[in-house]
Design an enzyme around this catalytic site. Sequence first.
Site, short mmCIF file in Angstrom:
data_model
loop_
_atom_site.label_atom_id
_atom_site.label_comp_id
_atom_site.label_asym_id
_atom_site.label_seq_id
_atom_site.Cartn_x
_atom_site.Cartn_y
_atom_site.Cartn_z
N SER A 197 86.61 45.80 -53.64
CA SER A 197 85.54 44.91 -53.22
C SER A 197 85.98 43.90 -52.17
CB SER A 197 84.95 44.21 -54.44
OG SER A 197 84.50 45.16 -55.36
N ASP A 224 90.37 47.99 -39.20
CA ASP A 224 89.43 48.38 -38.14
C ASP A 224 89.68 47.61 -36.85
OD1 ASP A 224 88.28 50.17 -39.83
OD2 ASP A 224 86.29 49.24 -39.85
N LYS A 256 84.96 50.24 -53.83
CA LYS A 256 83.75 49.59 -54.33
C LYS A 256 83.11 48.83 -53.17
CE LYS A 256 81.30 46.31 -56.78
NZ LYS A 256 80.89 44.95 -56.44
#
Length: 580
Positions: A304, A315, A329
Amino acid sequence: MKNDQGSIFYRLLRIRAFIVISLALIVMLAGGWVFIQSDYYHDVKKNLKLFGELYKYIADRYVEEVHPHELMRAGIDGMLERLDPYTVFYEGEESGDLDVLMTGQYGGIGISIGMKKSNITVISTMDGSPAQRAGIRPGDRIIAVDGISAQNMRLEQLSLKVKGEPGTELILTIQRDITPEPVDFRLKREIILVDNISYSGYVAPGIGYVRLSRFSKTATTDLMKSLQEMKRDSLRGIILDLRGNSGGMLDAAVDIANFFIRKGERITYTKGKTLESARYYDAVYEPVLEKILLAVLVDGGSASASEIVAGAVQDLDRGVIIGVQTFGKGLVQTVYPIHDKSMLKITTAKYYTPSGRCIQKEQYPFKRVQRKSAADRDDEGKDDLDADNVTKEDTLLRLERQMFFTKNRRPVYASGGVTPDIEIRPDTLTAYHADILKQGFLFDFATHFVSRHPVMDSGFVFHDSVMAQFDAYVASRKYLYRSSAEKELVQFRRIFEQEGAVKLVSKEFQSLETVILAMKEKQLAQKKTAIAQAIELELAGRYFGNKNRIRRSFAYDRVLREAVSVLNDSARYGRLLGRK
């Protein structure tokens, strides 16, 4: 000139026709949308009425008396069973812990509890807490609170009794193996600050380390303090350890990512059914650690909020991710207050990394795990992200593996979780080691050892004599380890005995027993190092606190060593991030 006028005339006609058709489509679509919405809410209203009528008839006319509250709760639980396991209804006092992550503190004595052999047992005490100062230890069995027996209490019931207003007192009655009579501890509740950072400090010259254990409201402030203590000017690299961090508040994850990510860059975004659930989270401050090399450590327990940070760092090619694939999650929960102090924590959106990846690994087609009460958890807060209450029994439907690209055009995948740039799988436990852990012998031996050696010198070094004491302790518990091969051979022998043919193959059985015994002895020899390390770390935590235990674990941590190696090799660091 006439041709030009005719051309303009026809263009005007086409534009007018386009406008008319567009308006007609808009009206049709709007009308359809109104129809769909109207139909949907009509369905909701009709079913609410149906539910109310059924509830009334059952409560009034069922042949036996039905408890109205229990009947309604059964209906609520049945309704939630059709949703994902993160959507939970907390009733009354169950919601008492829901503000722990929101405030970063609670009133209590600083203990973590669990069930061992049907006894509520102290699992750990917080460093410097009232419980630790009073001498309460891991392994102590709680038999009463303020004179009320804990024998039939659930964990959440005892937790609620122990917590309370700071300054108020309670009496905790403890039973230990070494003392025949229970001991009463009179404790005063204090404000217990949620421990977001388990450890911080240098692990190599110029390389700082922070183990972030949760994302509460105060996590950002705690991280800033840790960096100040490490004197940021002397840092060349930082290791952010998110292993085992199952989540917390989305805002805290965004703020912590902003420590490393440039102002204006996208950190994450969310999408759901409503317009309100579509939100974009960008870095709004200049990063505190913009030019410092970064390694983020993750494992299967990183979930999470941890995945938001790791996904953004990966990224944006801001740092190297090391470890194993994260939990996966990618759902966001929002907490809504219901009457009588009750709360509904409901999944309202999915979150996405800057490249557009959805981290969510699992879909939940109407199968849930058992509901856990708020007292067992630290996952509370608005826009909550936490994976603690999901088990391997959840139905798993893997999404199609989709390729995305980082800022430097490195390929990354939406395959459920964040896949590390450097994968280092943990050492596989031997069957013996796994069984020892399952039986709880490491924890129990540490309790036994500390009760007989209450004081230990700070220069404690683990010796073979401690391992010998562990082996003796296990033997005293009448524990006999059987390898899987031994178990299979016993079953095989029974088959021959039932057939009356065991004598025909007695020599073969003897040969197999010899081979299996040799295999077992080899396995037991292999277990010594790993178990000795586990015992050393458990005892270090018991005597000198959790931070000392973590510091000692660095010597055995292959993932940490790899992170230090990468941060000390700027050329390799650049290659891993796709820099030219």
